[in-house]
Design a protein around this motif. Structure first.
Motif, PDB file in Angstrom:
ATOM      1  N   TRP A 106       0.806  -1.144   0.198  1.00  0.00           N
ATOM      2  CA  TRP A 106       0.055  -0.021  -0.757  1.00  0.00           C
ATOM      3  C   TRP A 106       0.878   1.017  -0.054  1.00  0.00           C
ATOM      4  N   ALA A 107       2.064   1.438   0.558  1.00  0.00           N
ATOM      5  CA  ALA A 107       2.604   2.801   0.677  1.00  0.00           C
ATOM      6  C   ALA A 107       2.970   3.308  -0.733  1.00  0.00           C
ATOM      7  N   CYS A 119       0.383  15.188   1.026  1.00  0.00           N
ATOM      8  CA  CYS A 119      -1.017  13.968   1.572  1.00  0.00           C
ATOM      9  C   CYS A 119      -0.799  13.831   3.399  1.00  0.00           C
ATOM     10  N   ILE A 120      -1.147  14.031   3.861  1.00  0.00           N
ATOM     11  CA  ILE A 120      -0.851  13.655   5.335  1.00  0.00           C
ATOM     12  C   ILE A 120      -1.829  12.473   5.337  1.00  0.00           C
ATOM     13  N   GLU A 140       5.342  -1.475  17.211  1.00  0.00           N
ATOM     14  CA  GLU A 140       6.073  -1.363  16.034  1.00  0.00           C
ATOM     15  C   GLU A 140       4.766  -1.088  15.056  1.00  0.00           C
ATOM     16  N   GLY A 141       3.459  -0.145  15.302  1.00  0.00           N
ATOM     17  CA  GLY A 141       3.299   0.669  14.511  1.00  0.00           C
ATOM     18  C   GLY A 141       3.703   2.227  14.848  1.00  0.00           C
ATOM     19  N   ILE A 142       4.089   2.413  15.831  1.00  0.00           N
ATOM     20  CA  ILE A 142       4.927   3.622  16.625  1.00  0.00           C
ATOM     21  C   ILE A 142       6.447   3.776  15.452  1.00  0.00           C
ATOM     22  N   ASP A 143       7.126   2.375  15.167  1.00  0.00           N
ATOM     23  CA  ASP A 143       8.256   2.574  14.409  1.00  0.00           C
ATOM     24  C   ASP A 143       7.835   2.485  13.166  1.00  0.00           C
ATOM     25  N   PHE A 144       7.154   2.121  12.809  1.00  0.00           N
ATOM     26  CA  PHE A 144       6.231   2.334  11.057  1.00  0.00           C
ATOM     27  C   PHE A 144       6.102   3.337  10.775  1.00  0.00           C
ATOM     28  N   GLY A 149       6.601   8.569   7.819  1.00  0.00           N
ATOM     29  CA  GLY A 149       6.116  10.216   8.162  1.00  0.00           C
ATOM     30  C   GLY A 149       5.170  10.256   8.071  1.00  0.00           C
ATOM     31  N   CYS A 150       4.285   9.296   9.188  1.00  0.00           N
ATOM     32  CA  CYS A 150       2.808   9.359   9.134  1.00  0.00           C
ATOM     33  C   CYS A 150       2.258   9.439  10.502  1.00  0.00           C
ATOM     34  N   LEU A 151       1.644   9.342  10.878  1.00  0.00           N
ATOM     35  CA  LEU A 151       0.395   9.819  11.672  1.00  0.00           C
ATOM     36  C   LEU A 151       0.100   8.355  12.632  1.00  0.00           C
TER      37      LEU A 151
END
Ligand SMILES: Nc1nc2c(ncn2[C@@H]2O[C@H](COP(=O)(O)OP(=O)(O)O)[C@@H](O)[C@H]2O)c(=O)[nH]1
Ligand SMILES: [Mg+2]
Length: 209
Positions: A106-107, A119-120, A140-144, A149-151
């Motif tokens: 997806w990225a 785009c955010i 893992e979510g935080i690291d991704f 560079g996303c919220l």
């Protein structure tokens, strides 16, 4: 419809839901727009839903696009991504492959098709109500999110934990990004009847067969 329905918002934002089939995209959208959670058939056909909110002192019209299940065939097209100010990337905290597919698939699609450079993006770990089945940790979510560079937020469409925060944080960040709210932006239109131009036809999509 009366005249007062004209000029009722300051900005129109296009937001997208992406991620593997079954992660809860449609449920999150429904939970946000209608305050309910229903068991959904995985193929429910939704194109987009509209929600009016007031945030940061601005009246906003959010057009939130959801797939009608095409993500299973990886056939989302560039028009799905075109002009979006915000992208919500959803995975299921109980299914690791839905997390790894965000970076593997997806990225890359976002990079390929997204037309707004600034785009955010919001990474969303859904189904936290199934804590005992969790396989993807919050770290893992935080690291991704840091890497891309996303919220980031974890939520549950079922219990509605953090669902509103997810959309609100994304929209506040969009409002905070001048290139996404400027008058010159091709994708942000003020709902002013006098400044609206007729849609420009896109020759690349109008070709006769
Ligand atoms: N327990 C739980 N189930 C959820 C949650 N969100 C969605 N689901 C269920 O997961 C399945 C797939 O959801 P759906 O919204 O269709 O996913 P989509 O394919 O990404 O649009 C459905 O059976 C939903 O009821 C959640 O937060 N918690
Ligand atoms: Mg769906």
């Amino acid at each position: 419809m009366d005249a007062s329905s004209v000029s009722e918002f300051d900005y129109l934002f296009k937001l997208l839901m992406i991620g593997d089939s079954g992660v809860g995209k449609s449920s999150l959208l429904l939970s946000f727009t209608s305050d309910t959670f229903e068991e959904l058939s995985p193929t429910i056909g939704v194109d987009f839903k509209v929600k009016h909110v007031t945030l940061g002192g601005k009246k906003l019209k959010l057009a939130i696009w959801d797939t009608a299940g095409q993500e299973r065939f990886r056939t989302l097209t560039s028009s799905y991504y075109r002009g979006a100010q915000g992208i919500i990337m959803v995975y299921d905290v109980t299914r690791r492959e839905t997390f790894t597919n965000l970076s593997d698939i997806w990225a890359k699609e976002i990079d390929l098709y997204s037309t707004n450079q600034d785009c955010i993006k919001m990474l969303v770990g859904n189904k936290v109500d199934k804590e005992s089945e969790r396989v993807v940790t919050k770290k893992e979510g935080i690291d991704f999110a840091r890497e891309y560079g996303c919220l980031f937020i974890e939520c549950s469409a079922k219990t509605r934990v953090n669902v509103e925060q997810c959309f609100e944080e994304l929209v506040l960040k969009i409002l905070d990004t001048p290139s996404l709210t400027s008058e010159g932006s091709t994708t942000v239109k003020r709902n002013n009847i006098f400044s609206q131009k007729p849609p420009v036809s896109d020759d690349s999509t109008n070709g006769c067969c």
